[in-house]
Design a protein around this motif. Structure first.
Motif, PDB file in Angstrom:
ATOM      1  N   ASP A   4       0.754  -1.476  -0.364  1.00 59.24           N
ATOM      2  CA  ASP A   4       0.206   0.204  -0.138  1.00 59.24           C
ATOM      3  C   ASP A   4       0.919   1.171  -0.486  1.00 59.24           C
ATOM      4  N   ALA A   5       1.486   1.608   0.753  1.00 56.08           N
ATOM      5  CA  ALA A   5       2.667   2.682   0.693  1.00 56.08           C
ATOM      6  C   ALA A   5       3.296   3.021  -0.049  1.00 56.08           C
ATOM      7  N   ARG A   6       4.184   1.521  -0.828  1.00 57.37           N
ATOM      8  CA  ARG A   6       4.323   2.000  -2.369  1.00 57.37           C
ATOM      9  C   ARG A   6       3.387   2.206  -3.296  1.00 57.37           C
ATOM     10  N   ALA A   8       0.502   3.823  -3.584  1.00 56.01           N
ATOM     11  CA  ALA A   8       0.488   5.713  -2.610  1.00 56.01           C
ATOM     12  C   ALA A   8       2.016   6.597  -2.869  1.00 56.01           C
ATOM     13  N   GLN A   9       2.872   5.566  -2.444  1.00 55.64           N
ATOM     14  CA  GLN A   9       4.474   6.328  -3.251  1.00 55.64           C
ATOM     15  C   GLN A   9       3.773   6.901  -4.800  1.00 55.64           C
ATOM     16  N   GLU A  10       3.922   5.361  -6.133  1.00 56.87           N
ATOM     17  CA  GLU A  10       3.547   5.467  -7.067  1.00 56.87           C
ATOM     18  C   GLU A  10       2.367   6.852  -7.595  1.00 56.87           C
ATOM     19  N   ARG A  11       1.781   6.682  -7.052  1.00 60.89           N
ATOM     20  CA  ARG A  11      -0.108   7.549  -7.498  1.00 60.89           C
ATOM     21  C   ARG A  11       1.236   9.045  -6.794  1.00 60.89           C
ATOM     22  N   HIS A  12       1.319   8.901  -6.070  1.00 60.72           N
ATOM     23  CA  HIS A  12       2.374  10.561  -5.593  1.00 60.72           C
ATOM     24  C   HIS A  12       3.621  11.035  -6.460  1.00 60.72           C
ATOM     25  N   SER A  13       3.539  10.231  -7.039  1.00 56.43           N
ATOM     26  CA  SER A  13       5.208  10.093  -8.196  1.00 56.43           C
ATOM     27  C   SER A  13       4.444  10.452  -9.504  1.00 56.43           C
ATOM     28  N   LYS A  14       3.114   9.872  -9.578  1.00 59.54           N
ATOM     29  CA  LYS A  14       2.125  10.083 -11.239  1.00 59.54           C
ATOM     30  C   LYS A  14       1.511  11.546 -10.650  1.00 59.54           C
TER      31      LYS A  14
END
Length: 114
Positions: A4-6, A8-14
């Motif tokens: 979930d953290a990964r 969330a991090q991908e969505r944030h990066s995108k």
């Protein structure tokens, strides 16, 4: 949780990549608008310059036409005066010729009588 953290991090990066792309597009558009504005200002300045040059040329042409009209009027006046003087001179010459012919004729008549 790590997954979930990964994600969330991908969505944030995108989202950050999308934000950066959006900002770049906005910056490019703003630069385009600035360039278009500068080009419009340059065209407007060139048009004003051309208008000013045309007005100056027009004023010079009006002055030149007025000068030429004055010169033509003077020439016509001088020509008329010269023609009048020539007519007076011709009339005076004709009168002198008539007088000379009359005197010559009188002398001939006198010589014939003698």
């Amino acid at each position: 949780a790590a997954e979930d953290a990964r994600l969330a991090q991908e969505r944030h990066s995108k989202r950050l990549v999308d934000d950066v792309q959006g900002l770049r597009e906005a910056l490019d558009a703003e630069r385009g608008n600035a360039a278009a504005g500068a080009a419009a200002s340059a065209r407007e300045a060139a048009a004003k310059e051309a208008c000013l040059a045309e007005e100056q040329l027009s004023r010079r042409l009006v002055c030149e036409v007025q000068e030429l009209q004055g010169a033509l009027a003077t020439e016509r006046s001088n020509s008329a005066a010269a023609a009048a003087a020539a007519a007076v001179a011709r009339e005076a010459a004709a009168e002198e010729l008539r007088f000379a012919e009359e005197q010559f004729s009188q002398r001939l008549v006198c010589e014939v009588h003698e």
